[in-house]
Design an enzyme around this catalytic site. Sequence first.
Site, PDB file in Angstrom:
ATOM      1  N   HIS A   1     -48.534   9.624 -20.872  1.00  0.00           N
ATOM      2  CA  HIS A   1     -48.894   8.671 -21.918  1.00  0.00           C
ATOM      3  C   HIS A   1     -48.715   7.226 -21.485  1.00  0.00           C
ATOM      4  O   HIS A   1     -48.911   6.312 -22.285  1.00  0.00           O
ATOM      5  CB  HIS A   1     -48.069   8.956 -23.174  1.00  0.00           C
ATOM      6  CG  HIS A   1     -48.400  10.271 -23.807  1.00  0.00           C
ATOM      7  ND1 HIS A   1     -49.356  10.404 -24.787  1.00  0.00           N
ATOM      8  CD2 HIS A   1     -47.931  11.519 -23.553  1.00  0.00           C
ATOM      9  CE1 HIS A   1     -49.453  11.678 -25.134  1.00  0.00           C
ATOM     10  NE2 HIS A   1     -48.599  12.380 -24.400  1.00  0.00           N
TER      11      HIS A   1
ATOM     12  N   LYS B   1     -17.557  -5.004  -8.758  1.00  0.00           N
ATOM     13  CA  LYS B   1     -16.332  -4.810  -9.527  1.00  0.00           C
ATOM     14  C   LYS B   1     -15.345  -5.967  -9.303  1.00  0.00           C
ATOM     15  O   LYS B   1     -14.693  -6.432 -10.237  1.00  0.00           O
ATOM     16  CB  LYS B   1     -15.677  -3.472  -9.154  1.00  0.00           C
ATOM     17  CG  LYS B   1     -16.428  -2.248  -9.645  1.00  0.00           C
ATOM     18  CD  LYS B   1     -15.719  -0.968  -9.231  1.00  0.00           C
ATOM     19  CE  LYS B   1     -16.448   0.250  -9.730  1.00  0.00           C
ATOM     20  NZ  LYS B   1     -15.786   1.507  -9.283  1.00  0.00           N
TER      21      LYS B   1
ATOM     22  N   GLU C   1     -26.975   6.417  -3.798  1.00  0.00           N
ATOM     23  CA  GLU C   1     -25.610   6.187  -3.307  1.00  0.00           C
ATOM     24  C   GLU C   1     -25.372   6.746  -1.907  1.00  0.00           C
ATOM     25  O   GLU C   1     -24.791   6.069  -1.058  1.00  0.00           O
ATOM     26  CB  GLU C   1     -24.597   6.775  -4.284  1.00  0.00           C
ATOM     27  CG  GLU C   1     -24.542   6.025  -5.608  1.00  0.00           C
ATOM     28  CD  GLU C   1     -23.289   6.344  -6.396  1.00  0.00           C
ATOM     29  OE1 GLU C   1     -22.186   5.970  -5.947  1.00  0.00           O
ATOM     30  OE2 GLU C   1     -23.414   6.972  -7.462  1.00  0.00           O
TER      31      GLU C   1
ATOM     32  N   SER D   1     -19.521  10.156 -13.080  1.00  0.00           N
ATOM     33  CA  SER D   1     -18.712  10.767 -14.132  1.00  0.00           C
ATOM     34  C   SER D   1     -19.528  11.039 -15.389  1.00  0.00           C
ATOM     35  O   SER D   1     -19.134  11.850 -16.224  1.00  0.00           O
ATOM     36  CB  SER D   1     -17.529   9.861 -14.498  1.00  0.00           C
ATOM     37  OG  SER D   1     -16.648   9.696 -13.413  1.00  0.00           O
TER      38      SER D   1
ATOM     39  N   SER E   1     -11.987   8.490 -12.191  1.00  0.00           N
ATOM     40  CA  SER E   1     -10.860   7.638 -11.790  1.00  0.00           C
ATOM     41  C   SER E   1      -9.927   7.348 -12.958  1.00  0.00           C
ATOM     42  O   SER E   1      -8.741   7.092 -12.771  1.00  0.00           O
ATOM     43  CB  SER E   1     -11.375   6.308 -11.231  1.00  0.00           C
ATOM     44  OG  SER E   1     -11.967   5.538 -12.265  1.00  0.00           O
TER      45      SER E   1
END
Length: 342
Positions: A244, A335, A228, A55, A98
């Site tokens: 660098h 989660k 994923e 998202s 979501s």
Amino acid sequence: MGRKFLNIEENYEYMEKLIAEFPDQLQEALDIGRKAHIKSRKYIHEVLICGMGGSGVGAHFVKDFVSETAQVPILINKDYDIPDFADEHTLVLASSYSGNTEETLAAYTAAKKQNCSIIAISSGGELMADAQAAGFDTISLPAGYPAPRACLGFSLVAQLFALHKSGCVPNFFEEQIIDTLERIKLEQEDMRSKAEQIAQLMVDRLPVMYGANRTDATLLRWRQQLNENAKHLAWHQVFPEMNHNEIVGWKGDYSQLLVVALRHRDDPARHQLRMDLTREVFQHWAGGYMEVYSRGGSFLEKSLYLVHLGDWVSYYLAELKGENPDEVKVIDHLKEQLKKYD
């Protein structure tokens, strides 16, 4: 949580369908954006785009695409908090497919407390319900997609329309998006063939991806999709910053690494020179090196061409490895563990 199927073959078929329909998603996203009711804002000093994962990646493209035309600075926020300077002169785009992403919800709550101007972009969830109840502008995305990473077209285009209709950027992008979806439709089979070849080179190696500074969003998308969809580690860095620091690390036997350079033929000349000169380092130490060039007219078209190609690479790599492109169990597990600490 992603959509579940009876067997892995069905997951391949569904992910294949989602990727193949990216041009249709762009067209639907244009229709949604044109109909969105977003009020013009006259006193915006900066834009803060809040979003995570699939998202949030659209914000990186938006920032790059509007860099030459934006009337105010575009900032990206990927955390629970927002800067203290954010106030009524700050336009906050809260993007969560979501509508329940905890970091984005926390940032949205902070934006409310700091009296920011808010536009919520979501398919539903707590974010959309609260934003609508509070009277904020919203853009509703189609529900039912298995994961935010499959909705880049929706979130990206919605953010562009939100910025345009609020008065922060001109509408330079509609024609470019139409050109993009038409090109992808015409070149889909060729892109799939190229992607399958790239995936075959990646299957036994870890990809290290490079590009000019303005290619950072595309490199990020490739990395996230490989992570994923294919359950494959990768990293990326951009030029000239790579010259660098990271270039010094390229000393030793790195035969397990495949360097993939994502390039535009009109990249800044000095960037192209640096990439050409550094190629010798990669070819000496890495297990493989390849360059992938974009196609298209505008920078937006060329970028989304590479995005779509990378989506196919992640799909074919998942297939070669026997990985379920829909499954993200480790995220779901994390989660669930986090909920124990709420």
